[in-house]
Each structure stands twice: as structure tokens, then as C-alpha cells.
Write a protein that holds these residues in place. Structure first.
Motif, PDB file in Angstrom:
ATOM      1  N   PRO A  68       0.841  -1.202   0.000  1.00 24.26           N
ATOM      2  CA  PRO A  68       0.000   0.000   0.000  1.00 24.26           C
ATOM      3  C   PRO A  68       0.876   1.253   0.000  1.00 24.26           C
ATOM      4  O   PRO A  68       1.950   1.267   0.601  1.00 24.26           O
ATOM      5  CB  PRO A  68      -0.780  -0.117   1.311  1.00 24.26           C
ATOM      6  N   TYR A  69       0.422   2.319  -0.668  1.00 20.43           N
ATOM      7  CA  TYR A  69       1.135   3.592  -0.578  1.00 20.43           C
ATOM      8  C   TYR A  69       0.936   4.164   0.818  1.00 20.43           C
ATOM      9  O   TYR A  69      -0.103   3.993   1.442  1.00 20.43           O
ATOM     10  CB  TYR A  69       0.616   4.581  -1.629  1.00 20.43           C
ATOM     11  N   GLN A  70       1.952   4.833   1.303  1.00 23.81           N
ATOM     12  CA  GLN A  70       1.849   5.423   2.647  1.00 23.81           C
ATOM     13  C   GLN A  70       2.512   6.790   2.646  1.00 23.81           C
ATOM     14  O   GLN A  70       2.777   7.352   1.584  1.00 23.81           O
ATOM     15  CB  GLN A  70       2.495   4.481   3.662  1.00 23.81           C
ATOM     16  N   TYR A  71       2.763   7.334   3.836  1.00 27.04           N
ATOM     17  CA  TYR A  71       3.298   8.688   3.864  1.00 27.04           C
ATOM     18  C   TYR A  71       4.789   8.756   3.532  1.00 27.04           C
ATOM     19  O   TYR A  71       5.190   9.359   2.552  1.00 27.04           O
ATOM     20  CB  TYR A  71       2.985   9.364   5.206  1.00 27.04           C
ATOM     21  N   GLN A  72       5.619   8.119   4.350  1.00 31.78           N
ATOM     22  CA  GLN A  72       7.051   8.214   4.095  1.00 31.78           C
ATOM     23  C   GLN A  72       7.775   6.948   4.520  1.00 31.78           C
ATOM     24  O   GLN A  72       7.722   6.593   5.696  1.00 31.78           O
ATOM     25  CB  GLN A  72       7.623   9.426   4.844  1.00 31.78           C
ATOM     26  N   PRO A  73       8.460   6.263   3.653  1.00 35.75           N
ATOM     27  CA  PRO A  73       8.487   6.515   2.210  1.00 35.75           C
ATOM     28  C   PRO A  73       7.172   6.080   1.587  1.00 35.75           C
ATOM     29  O   PRO A  73       6.513   5.169   2.088  1.00 35.75           O
ATOM     30  CB  PRO A  73       9.632   5.636   1.733  1.00 35.75           C
ATOM     31  N   ARG A  74       6.833   6.726   0.491  1.00 32.90           N
ATOM     32  CA  ARG A  74       5.563   6.467  -0.191  1.00 32.90           C
ATOM     33  C   ARG A  74       5.379   4.992  -0.533  1.00 32.90           C
ATOM     34  O   ARG A  74       4.302   4.430  -0.361  1.00 32.90           O
ATOM     35  CB  ARG A  74       5.575   7.269  -1.494  1.00 32.90           C
ATOM     36  N   LEU A  75       6.473   4.378  -1.018  1.00 29.98           N
ATOM     37  CA  LEU A  75       6.394   2.955  -1.384  1.00 29.98           C
ATOM     38  C   LEU A  75       7.342   2.197  -0.462  1.00 29.98           C
ATOM     39  O   LEU A  75       8.517   2.020  -0.764  1.00 29.98           O
ATOM     40  CB  LEU A  75       6.799   2.750  -2.850  1.00 29.98           C
ATOM     41  N   ASN A  76       6.815   1.773   0.677  1.00 32.22           N
ATOM     42  CA  ASN A  76       7.664   1.137   1.688  1.00 32.22           C
ATOM     43  C   ASN A  76       7.796  -0.356   1.389  1.00 32.22           C
ATOM     44  O   ASN A  76       7.260  -1.200   2.117  1.00 32.22           O
ATOM     45  CB  ASN A  76       7.082   1.383   3.072  1.00 32.22           C
ATOM     46  N   TYR A  77       8.535  -0.664   0.338  1.00 36.29           N
ATOM     47  CA  TYR A  77       8.563  -2.053  -0.114  1.00 36.29           C
ATOM     48  C   TYR A  77       9.316  -2.972   0.845  1.00 36.29           C
ATOM     49  O   TYR A  77       9.141  -4.186   0.819  1.00 36.29           O
ATOM     50  CB  TYR A  77       9.092  -2.154  -1.551  1.00 36.29           C
ATOM     51  N   LEU A  78      10.147  -2.392   1.725  1.00 34.45           N
ATOM     52  CA  LEU A  78      10.856  -3.252   2.683  1.00 34.45           C
ATOM     53  C   LEU A  78       9.908  -3.891   3.696  1.00 34.45           C
ATOM     54  O   LEU A  78      10.216  -4.940   4.257  1.00 34.45           O
ATOM     55  CB  LEU A  78      11.964  -2.475   3.403  1.00 34.45           C
ATOM     56  N   ASN A  79       8.747  -3.282   3.926  1.00 35.63           N
ATOM     57  CA  ASN A  79       7.705  -3.925   4.742  1.00 35.63           C
ATOM     58  C   ASN A  79       7.336  -5.271   4.148  1.00 35.63           C
ATOM     59  O   ASN A  79       7.198  -6.262   4.867  1.00 35.63           O
ATOM     60  CB  ASN A  79       6.448  -3.051   4.763  1.00 35.63           C
ATOM     61  N   ALA A  80       7.164  -5.284   2.843  1.00 34.19           N
ATOM     62  CA  ALA A  80       6.817  -6.532   2.157  1.00 34.19           C
ATOM     63  C   ALA A  80       8.007  -7.486   2.167  1.00 34.19           C
ATOM     64  O   ALA A  80       7.828  -8.704   2.278  1.00 34.19           O
ATOM     65  CB  ALA A  80       6.364  -6.231   0.730  1.00 34.19           C
ATOM     66  N   VAL A  81       9.217  -6.940   2.076  1.00 32.05           N
ATOM     67  CA  VAL A  81      10.409  -7.793   2.131  1.00 32.05           C
ATOM     68  C   VAL A  81      10.503  -8.471   3.502  1.00 32.05           C
ATOM     69  O   VAL A  81      10.864  -9.648   3.598  1.00 32.05           O
ATOM     70  CB  VAL A  81      11.693  -6.977   1.822  1.00 32.05           C
TER      71      VAL A  81
END
Lengths: 208, 208
Positions: free
Chosen positions: B183-196
Motif C-alpha cells: 500500500p502507498y503510505q506517507y514516508q516513504p511512499r512505497l515502503n517495499y521493505l515492509n513486504a520484504v
């Protein structure tokens, strides 16, 4: 460290005495005298083929300004500039570790000039080290044709000495004392992962 | 996986109804609609600044053919060509893991065309996976403005289905079932490490 103290190894002397300059310059013993970059490239191909490691050189960063798209043929870059790299040249994976290094050659016989390394590269290597990466420099002295693996954490004090107004280079002796010497061998010619194994071992002992 | 099954999320509808096409196209909510590459670049800068990870995009490989060296000014590349990359676009280190991924956008609403991925990239990702790297694809559906992290090992069966003469794409539903939604969020906009993080957790559970 595992470098025989004292006189540098002279490959020409071990091959039946010193040859005259002209003859020597034309002879290549299985690619000796090849650039460090070529040697590393061949090693990396060997490691990939043998499923040991996946390590690649990053492409040279180029700022593209103008591109022509001729009909029925490939796009041609007509104006572009070389940019300063913000990271090191090589990275990849080996034994589950993130590997990151810079490779440099010098014609200087007695020391390695620090102007070969950029400040943002040092910053990058610091960050990678703090995250648990295996970080080092591969340094080749062209004249002696000798290659050393200098762990980044041993490089850093010399860099800081320079920043504080000290020597602008690292002497050959300092490098010998703080590096793993990488002897040339048959295949791959520059088996730098042998030295990385020692580095990994020493790092893990440091952590105990 | 952690994607609410069914209808795709429509950001315009949640911001007070559907706007007319012209007005919508001019409005950018904090950069929404920005390219995936830009989003990843910003995230990577954020991660470096916060000492979370060091991940960089590799420069586009360029074959330089002719360079001019004008006096007293910078070298100018006058002829060069784009080369096909032999690896993925992004790699680096996170939590001690070697991270390696490819990022792709598609305008296609219903599936991700496999022609976006090159065979040598798949070979590269296979090798990295077998050495213990964290390997995945970040896929953005432009029209829905949705980004998924598709682990490489879940991507591979779809690739092989295609090689064996099957579908030349992965449907949105197949991606939803096999990916982590980012999901897009505030900062960083694309927090792809959450998914990692989720990927790392699932991988470690698979190993138990």
C-alpha cells in the motif's frame, strides 16, 4: 598477512631470469599483465558457472542527453557524459553474504594513492559495513603485478589519516600488513574469493 | 496474500468521487502516478538516510563507441548504444541479506505480460535465489496504481508455464494470490521493505 614479508615477488625472475625489456613486454604468460578488471571479470564468470557466487561489475554510469531514433534501426546515443559513480564497482552474493568492493590498479611502486577513491564511495562502504556486508578493496600494483585484498575496516584508518592532513597514500608495507595477498593461480587466475573466505573467517572470530 | 480479495482499490473514488478526465490528469496527490522507478529511488534514499538498507539501481548499460575529448572540458560521448541488461535493475543489502529485484510497470489492466522480463534476468535470479538471496519482482499496474511484490520463486512457475507454450502473461488474480500488496503510505511512499520483511519471515518458516 599471508604475504611473505620482505621483497616483492618477481614473476619474471622465477621464469628463468630477467629478460630484456622489449621481449618481456611482448610476452603474456596466460594473460599475466592483464588488467585487474579483466581478471575480476573472468573470475566472476568462473564463479557463476560453478555456482559459487553471483558478483557483477556495475555498468559505468552515463548521463544521456540526446538520443537519435533512426527508422528501422537501433537507437543511437549522440550526446552523453560520464558521471562519477556513487557506489563501488562490484557487488553480489557469496555464501549468503552481501559482497561489495572497489578494484583499483596503480602504477605507483611504493604506495597506493588515496585520490583513487572517492569520498562518496567511502561513505557507501561505511554504510554497507554497518549493515553486515563484506566490504573491501582489491588493489593491484601494476609494476610488481601483485594483488591485495584490503578489508574496508583496515582501509578506513588510512583514509581518516589522510582526511586529518596526514599521508595522501597507503604504503606498500602498510598494505601488506593489513591485507590478504592474492596469488595468481591456474583457474580462475585471480581467485579472490579465497581471500574473501579468510576475511569472513576473521570477521566471525572478531565477533566472538 | 495480504491483499483484500476482489475489487481493485481505486484511489480516485476515495477522494470524493470520480473526477473528469482532464482535471484528474493534472492533479498529483503527493506524487501519485509517479513512475515506479521514481518511487523506488525515493524509498532507497529514505532507507539509506535511516540506515535501514543500502539498495541502488544499477546504471543502464551503455556500449560506448566514440568519445570526444575537447580541450579544457569534459569528455563527450558522441556515439553509444543501449545494451540489454544481463542482471536485474536493483540490488543491495538489508538486514544482512543480499537483496535483488527487478521493477516493472504495465499499462495492462488484467495481466502482467512476461515479455517484460528477459530470459537472462530469470537465469540471474535463479542463481541468486540458489545462493540464499532475497529475490523478487516489484510489479506496478499503472491504471489501478497498485504495486505488488512477487517473490521470484512464485514467479518462476508462471515463467515456466509460458516457456512450455502456456499463457504469455500472469493474470492480476494470479499476482494477487502470490504476492505481497504494497500500500502507498506517507514516508516513504512505497515502503517495499515492509513486504520484504514478510517475505523473509515466510522464507525462514519454509526452512523450518
Amino acid at each position: 598477512m599471508n604475504y611473505p614479508n620482505g621483497k616483492p615477488f618477481n614473476p619474471n625472475q622465477t621464469r628463468g631470469g630477467i629478460m630484456n625489456r622489449e621481449r618481456r613486454s611482448k610476452i603474456e604468460y596466460g594473460g599475466r599483465g592483464m588488467s585487474l578488471e579483466n581478471d575480476i571479470e573472468r573470475s566472476n564468470q568462473f564463479y557463476i558457472k560453478n555456482k559459487q557466487a553471483v558478483i557483477h561489475k556495475k555498468p559505468t554510469p552515463v548521463q544521456v542527453v540526446h538520443v537519435d531514433y533512426p527508422k528501422r534501426s537501433q537507437a543511437v546515443i549522440k550526446e552523453a557524459y560520464f558521471r562519477t559513480p556513487s557506489t563501488t564497482d562490484y557487488n553480489g552474493i557469496y555464501k549468503g553474504f552481501y559482497i561489495d568492493f572497489e578494484a583499483k590498479e596503480t602504477k605507483n611502486k611504493t604506495s597506493f594513492p588515496l585520490q583513487n577513491i572517492h569520498e562518496h564511495q567511502v561513505k557507501h562502504m561505511k554504510q554497507v559495513l554497518s549493515l553486515g556486508g563484506i566490504v573491501f578493496l582489491l588493489i593491484r600494483f601494476k609494476m610488481q603485478d601483485e594483488v591485495f585484498l584490503l578489508p574496508f575496516k583496515h582501509f578506513l584508518p588510512f583514509w581518516e589519516r589522510c582526511q586529518q592532513g596526514g599521508k595522501k597514500s597507503i604504503s606498500v608495507e602498510e598494505i601488506q600488513e593489513n591485507s590478504y595477498y592474492i596469488p595468481y593461480q591456474y583457474q580462475p587466475r585471480l581467485n579472490y574469493l579465497n581471500a574473501v573466505d579468510k576475511l569472513i573467517l576473521d570477521e566471525s572470530e572478531d565477533r566472538v
